[in-house]
Structures are given as structure tokens and as C-alpha cells.
Design an enzyme around this catalytic site. Structure first.
Site, PDB file in Angstrom:
ATOM      1  N   ASP A 252      43.847  85.369  85.858  1.00 11.15           N
ATOM      2  CA  ASP A 252      45.058  86.277  85.156  1.00 11.15           C
ATOM      3  C   ASP A 252      44.678  87.462  84.429  1.00 11.15           C
ATOM      4  O   ASP A 252      45.309  87.701  83.478  1.00 11.15           O
ATOM      5  CB  ASP A 252      45.832  85.427  84.562  1.00 11.15           C
TER       6      ASP A 252
ATOM      7  N   ASP B  73      51.557  84.052  92.265  1.00  5.74           N
ATOM      8  CA  ASP B  73      51.692  84.695  91.062  1.00  5.74           C
ATOM      9  C   ASP B  73      50.605  85.799  90.917  1.00  5.74           C
ATOM     10  O   ASP B  73      50.701  86.914  90.345  1.00  5.74           O
ATOM     11  CB  ASP B  73      51.211  83.806  89.757  1.00  5.74           C
TER      12      ASP B  73
ATOM     13  N   GLY C 201      49.933  74.191 102.016  1.00  5.83           N
ATOM     14  CA  GLY C 201      50.407  74.738 100.737  1.00  5.83           C
ATOM     15  C   GLY C 201      50.872  73.403  99.875  1.00  5.83           C
ATOM     16  O   GLY C 201      51.006  72.288 100.384  1.00  5.83           O
TER      17      GLY C 201
ATOM     18  N   THR D  93      52.633  72.705  95.679  1.00  6.08           N
ATOM     19  CA  THR D  93      52.925  73.129  94.445  1.00  6.08           C
ATOM     20  C   THR D  93      52.351  72.813  93.393  1.00  6.08           C
ATOM     21  O   THR D  93      51.633  71.964  93.461  1.00  6.08           O
ATOM     22  CB  THR D  93      54.497  72.760  94.220  1.00  6.08           C
TER      23      THR D  93
ATOM     24  N   ARG E 127      60.308  80.608  89.422  1.00  2.00           N
ATOM     25  CA  ARG E 127      59.462  81.630  89.154  1.00  2.00           C
ATOM     26  C   ARG E 127      58.581  82.032  90.231  1.00  2.00           C
ATOM     27  O   ARG E 127      58.237  83.297  90.300  1.00  2.00           O
ATOM     28  CB  ARG E 127      58.703  81.376  87.905  1.00  2.00           C
TER      29      ARG E 127
ATOM     30  N   TRP F  93      57.979  85.930  91.389  1.00  2.00           N
ATOM     31  CA  TRP F  93      56.562  86.554  91.504  1.00  2.00           C
ATOM     32  C   TRP F  93      56.489  86.935  92.843  1.00  2.00           C
ATOM     33  O   TRP F  93      55.776  88.114  93.072  1.00  2.00           O
ATOM     34  CB  TRP F  93      55.384  85.460  91.304  1.00  2.00           C
TER      35      TRP F  93
ATOM     36  N   SER G 200      56.795  74.975  82.114  1.00  2.00           N
ATOM     37  CA  SER G 200      56.174  73.959  82.846  1.00  2.00           C
ATOM     38  C   SER G 200      57.000  72.650  82.829  1.00  2.00           C
ATOM     39  O   SER G 200      56.763  71.794  81.776  1.00  2.00           O
ATOM     40  CB  SER G 200      54.757  73.541  82.292  1.00  2.00           C
TER      41      SER G 200
ATOM     42  N   SER H 156      57.825  66.801  87.083  1.00  4.80           N
ATOM     43  CA  SER H 156      58.505  66.193  88.059  1.00  4.80           C
ATOM     44  C   SER H 156      57.840  65.012  88.402  1.00  4.80           C
ATOM     45  O   SER H 156      56.567  65.065  88.495  1.00  4.80           O
ATOM     46  CB  SER H 156      59.010  67.217  89.032  1.00  4.80           C
TER      47      SER H 156
HETATM   48  N1  GLY Z   1      51.600  82.461  86.182  1.00  5.92           N
HETATM   49  C1  GLY Z   1      51.889  81.284  85.613  1.00  5.92           C
HETATM   50  C2  GLY Z   1      53.424  80.904  85.485  1.00  5.92           C
HETATM   51  O1  GLY Z   1      54.104  81.664  86.017  1.00  5.92           O
HETATM   52  O2  GLY Z   1      53.711  79.923  84.923  1.00  5.92           O
END
Ligand code: GLY
Length: 409
Positions: A122, A182, A240, A242, A254, A258, A370, A373
Site C-alpha cells: 500500500d 486494490d 481467486g 475474497t 469496494r 477499485w 471490514s 461473514s
Molecule cells: N485496500 C483495502 C480496502 O479497501 O479495505
């Protein structure tokens, strides 16, 4: 262009007066926050709609500094615009923003010099809205050095086997051998580093990562994977999964946003025509899964009546992506996406934006960071709260709507 039907035809767009009012409030809110949040930073998410102060140790700190820079820009522009009357007071306000953001640039410099919590991808989220912005706006040389060091740090996470930048964790563990969608927003830092230094290695790595990401995270139905794993030995695409979405096969709201903004940046920097089509696909999926009020639930699997929390930050990010891409499209299609962005920002402004400092010290309510689930691996925090990138991208979208913005990304 294939004719597109705006399923939100008839929805109101934000007016120029409302954009101005929203930015005025946002700057006022940022200014009120400076005494508490200059030496320290706003947390990633609020609790009961109020942010607590934190040190410069999270992946999110750059957004708060970015809000201060956007406030600085607004005050400077207003000072120029309004003539002599009130000009001095506006310049003084702008100087206070600049001084606070510059204190934070020192903190970012110290963080990268001492490698404090930088073992992740990041670097773009951290150093673009803080230090690249500082350098572009004020020529701050230390900010430039910090951002270049951050770019150097980011490319240490590149895997030639698989051709991607690893998101999280130690580099030698198969359970971490993945990219995440992201990361597309971390790459403008690398393009900027190449522009600044003339060294093509940053751009080369960014381009390879984009290619790998685009080839793997966009599914057949145009939804996206949040994360994608590769075989450590061969680099072959594996599967893939999540992390923050509801379940593996769903589309985390989100993450899809992104993807929208990320594809716009990918096109901007590579000029590859096929990325325009990818942008359209990811964006149409997003638009087709929005509820009536245009602000998504936290996962696009959910819709009205599901009683799930929203993620307003996803809408702010997507609006910025639509506005970015509309700069490169022909008139009719550009107007289609820019119009949708104006509607999304209007929806945020009317129903999600903070209007009273007693209610919150943030800018946009009802975001989700966050959400745990039964099918994901994430912890539960920042649900139905403000979050710091939602606030930042709301201000960025408003700024983009107000002027031809010299972007940080
Ligand atoms: N980049 C982490 C988020 O969108 O929570």
C-alpha cells in the site's frame, strides 16, 4: 460506442452550487480537525461516527493528509477567485493547511526512512495523496524523496514468477502468493517515479502487474475477484478468493470500485485500447448492481431489502474512476460516465454526507471497512461508520467536478 442505457436516467446530478457547499463544509470540517490531527492522524474508521487519533502506522494514513491537501487547494483557488476582498483570510487558511500537511510529510519521510510498517503493497495509498501531492503542489523536496523511497519499497514486492506485486505478508509463503484488485491504485506511484527519475524499471513493473491483474481478476460475468493466487513455482494463475467480500464468488463492492478507478488509471498510463473495454465491463457490472439510491451495499450480492450495511466509500471511489475515464472518451460516452458520477456524488451529498460537526468529525457516513461473514476471513470493524478513504475520495470527486484537477494519482 455501443449505445448505453442510463438506468438512473431522471436522477438528479449534483449542481455546481452544491459542489461548492460540499467542499466548503469539508474544508471547514478538516480545519476543525487540525488541532487534534496534525501530529497524529485520523484512524481508518470512525467509532460512532467519530475518528480517534492514531500514529502513522496504518495503510490508510495518506488519505487524511490528502484531505488536508485538497482543502489547501480549495482555499488557494478561492483566494485567487474572489478578488481582494477576503483574499488574505483565505490565503491564511490555505497556509494553515499547508503547514499541517507539511508536518505530516515529515512523518511519512520518517516512516519510509525507518521502514515502519511498510512491508505491504500500500505504498501508493500512503505516499500518493500525501507526498506526491505535496511535491506537486508545493515542490517539497523531502516529499519527493519520501515518495521515491516508497516506490523503491513497492517494487521489492514484485514477483517475476507470476509477474505481479504481492499484496500482503512475507514474500516466501504460498498462502501469500497473491495480488489484490486494490493494488491498481498503488501503481500510479510507480509511473510517477519513472517520470521523476527517468528510470523505466518502475513503469515496467507496474505494467506487468496491471497485465497480470487484468487477465485474472475480471470474471466472465464482469464481476471481479478481490484477490487472486498464483503458483509459487511456475507463476501459473491458480484461483481467486475474497478477503473482504461476502463470499469467494461474490463481488465485494469496494473491490469492484477499485476495479473501476484502477482500470481508468491503467488506461491513462498505458494507453492500451483494450483496457477501455475492460473499464466498461467492470463499470457496467457495478452500475447494474447498485440499489435504488445509487450507493452500494458492502457486497454487490446484496440489494434493497437485504438489510445489509452500505459502503458509501465504494461510491466515492467509483465516481472518481468515472470522472477519470471520462477524460479519455469520446463526447457522448464521456458525458454518460461523468453524468453518472454527478448522480453518485449527489446521492452521497444528499443522504450520506455529514452536515453538522456535532454529528461526526468525518465527511461521509455509512461506509463499511471490514465486515465479517461466514464465508470470509476478515475481522469485524468499521461497519456502518465513516472511513478515511471514503472521506478522501468524496473530496477528490468534488474537486474533480469543480475544476480540471491536476491529479495526485
Ligand atoms: N485496500 C483495502 C480496502 O479497501 O479495505
Amino acid at each position: 460506442m455501443e449505445e448505453k442505457k442510463d438506468k438512473f436516467a431522471g436522477y438528479p446530478e449534483i449542481s455546481n452550487e452544491e459542489i461548492d457547499a460540499a467542499l466548503r463544509f469539508s474544508c471547514g470540517q478538516t480545519e476543525r480537525n487540525l488541532p487534534q490531527f496534525t501530529e497524529r492522524f485520523q484512524n481508518a474508521y470512525s467509532v460512532n461516527n467519530f475518528y480517534e487519533p492514531i500514529d502513522n502506522t496504518d495503510w490508510t494514513n495518506g488519505f487524511w493528509t490528502g484531505e488536508i491537501w485538497l482543502s489547501y487547494e480549495y482555499c488557494m483557488d478561492m483566494a485567487e477567485k474572489k478578488g481582494a476582498d477576503g483574499k488574505e483570510a483565505r490565503l491564511k487558511r490555505a497556509e494553515a493547511f499547508k503547514a499541517a500537511a507539511s508536518v505530516q510529510v515529515e512523518s511519512f519521510y520518517n516512516r519510509i526512512k525507518n521502514k515502519i510498517e511498510v512491508d505491504h503493497h500500500d505504498m501508493g495509498f500512503l505516499y500518493t495523496p500525501s507526498c506526491v501531492a505535496a511535491y506537486k503542489l508545493t515542490g517539497n523536496k523531502k516529499a519527493r524523496e519520501a515518495a521515491l523511497l516508497a516506490a523503491d519499497q513497492l517494487i521489492t514486492r514484485y514477483h517475476p514468477v507470476g509477474e505481479f506485486i504481492q499484496a500482503w505478508g512475507p514474500m516466501d509463503a504460498p498462502e501469500n502468493y497473491r495480488l489484490i484488485i486494490d493494488c491498481l491504485l498503488n501503481l500510479p506511484l510507480l509511473y510517477w517515479a519513472t517520470e521523476e527519475t527517468g528510470d523505466g524499471k518502475y513503469r515496467e513493473i507496474a505494467e506487468r502487474h496491471i497485465h497480470t491483474a487484468v487477465a485474472n481478476v475480471i470474471r466472465e460475468d464482469d464481476s471481479t475477484w478481490h484477490t487472486f493466487f498464483f503458483d509459487m513455482k511456475t507463476g501459473a494463475p491458480d484461483h481467486g478468493a475474497t478477503c473482504q467480500g461476502y463470499r469467494d464468488g461474490s463481488a465485494w463492492a469496494r473491490g469492484q470500485a477499485w476495479g473501476v478507478y484502477g482500470m481508468a488509471c491503467a488506461y491513462r498510463y498505458t494507453g492500451r485500447e483494450d483496457y477501455i473495454e475492460k473499464f466498461r465491463r467492470v463499470t457496467e457490472y457495478y452500475l447494474n448492481h447498485l440499489p435504488k439510491d445509487l450507493i452500494p451495499y458492502w457486497d454487490l450480492e446484496f440489494t434493497d431489502g437485504d438489510e445489509q450495511p452500505r459502503d458509501s466509500s465504494s461510491a466515492a471511489i467509483a465516481a472518481c474512476g468515472l470522472l477519470e475515464m471520462s477524460k479519455y472518451l469520446k463526447e457522448e460516452e464521456a458525458a454518460y460516465y461523468a453524468g453518472l458520477a454527478r448522480k453518485m456524488v449527489k446521492a452521497l451529498y444528499d443522504r450520506y454526507a455529514v452536515r453538522d460537526a456535532a454529528e461526526s468529525n468525518g465527511l461521509v457516513l455509512h461506509a463499511t471497512y471490514s465486515n465479517h461473514s461466514p464465508y470470509n476471513t476478515c475481522n469485524h470493524y468499521g461497519v456502518d461508520e465513516c472511513n478515511i478513504w471514503g472521506d478522501y475520495f468524496y473530496m477528490e470527486a468534488l474537486t474533480r467536478l469543480r475544476k480540471e484537477w491536476n491529479q495526485y494519482w
